[in-house]
Design an enzyme around this catalytic site. Sequence first.
Site, mmCIF file in Angstrom:
data_model
loop_
_atom_site.group_PDB
_atom_site.id
_atom_site.type_symbol
_atom_site.label_atom_id
_atom_site.label_comp_id
_atom_site.label_asym_id
_atom_site.label_seq_id
_atom_site.Cartn_x
_atom_site.Cartn_y
_atom_site.Cartn_z
ATOM 1 N N SER A 46 64.469 25.822 45.408
ATOM 2 C CA SER A 46 65.334 25.001 44.557
ATOM 3 C C SER A 46 66.151 24.026 45.391
ATOM 4 C CB SER A 46 66.242 25.880 43.700
ATOM 5 O OG SER A 46 66.987 26.775 44.494
ATOM 6 N N GLU A 47 66.582 24.445 46.610
ATOM 7 C CA GLU A 47 67.266 23.521 47.514
ATOM 8 C C GLU A 47 66.926 23.826 48.967
ATOM 9 O OE1 GLU A 47 69.831 23.219 43.865
ATOM 10 O OE2 GLU A 47 69.434 24.968 45.123
ATOM 11 N N THR A 48 66.930 22.771 49.761
ATOM 12 C CA THR A 48 66.839 22.848 51.217
ATOM 13 C C THR A 48 67.991 22.025 51.774
ATOM 14 O OG1 THR A 48 64.430 23.050 51.154
ATOM 15 C CG2 THR A 48 65.406 22.328 53.231
#
Length: 282
Positions: A46-48
Amino acid sequence: MTTHPFRQVDVFGSGPFTGNPVAVVLDADGLTDADMARIARWTNLSETTFVLPPTDPAADYRVRIFTVAEELPFAGHPTLGTARAWLDAGGVPRDAGALVQECGVGLVPIRVDGDRFAFAAPALRRSGPVSDADLDEACARLRLRRDEIVDAAWVDNGPGWMGLLLADADRVLAVAPDAGARSERGFYGVAGPAAGRADGVALEVRAFMYDAGTPMAEDPVTGSLNASLAQWLTAAGVLRAPYTAAQGTAIGRAGRIAVEAADGELWIGGATEVAISGTIEA
């Protein structure tokens, strides 16, 4: 190609591999915007996040947060996961037991207590009532009737959240949204009180995200949403801090988010565990 320290951190879990993972690329100097976007698409989380030297002298580090589709000015579980990764990689904060993160919304204070981290909920970028047209669109996407919505408000602290309060946790868990692609993006936080539960959870939360032209995604555990829901629901008298929220139940996770009030702020916290440690070539 350059080598960068890499961590993957499980955030808000109630046990091993039960929360929301975030990929963290440290010492990200030299990576271009295109590099960061490409890596974020590849991790498919979902996020990096990408850790850089701060530009504000009050901050310990600066972070850029990417989804597979865009850069975000703020997100909650990436904030806590990045802080854990930075410390795990040898970062030394200016103040023991606390960090200051620089990101798109400005400076975000973070408290550290062992493996439990908490951030101060940032100010909302958009708040207030939701128009009938926007509420109708939300109901169509989430397959809800208007009379099932107890209250609704904009609770946007970066991603664009709309908050929808339902009667109880059971109705939240029963939501079966339209998973098809939509032409317009929409980020929806659906919550319902969970009174009387033996595990002490006071609120059940789900997060549904439609990026333009892509199918709906449900986020396992969402710090930014829980922060803005806490600001809305405590101000409205629906809940009082401290309380615990659950998220991820419907998709096989067991996220737990602690909401506390201290020093005039709401603090959003939970467990953080480094699950993968190594390097990345980029």
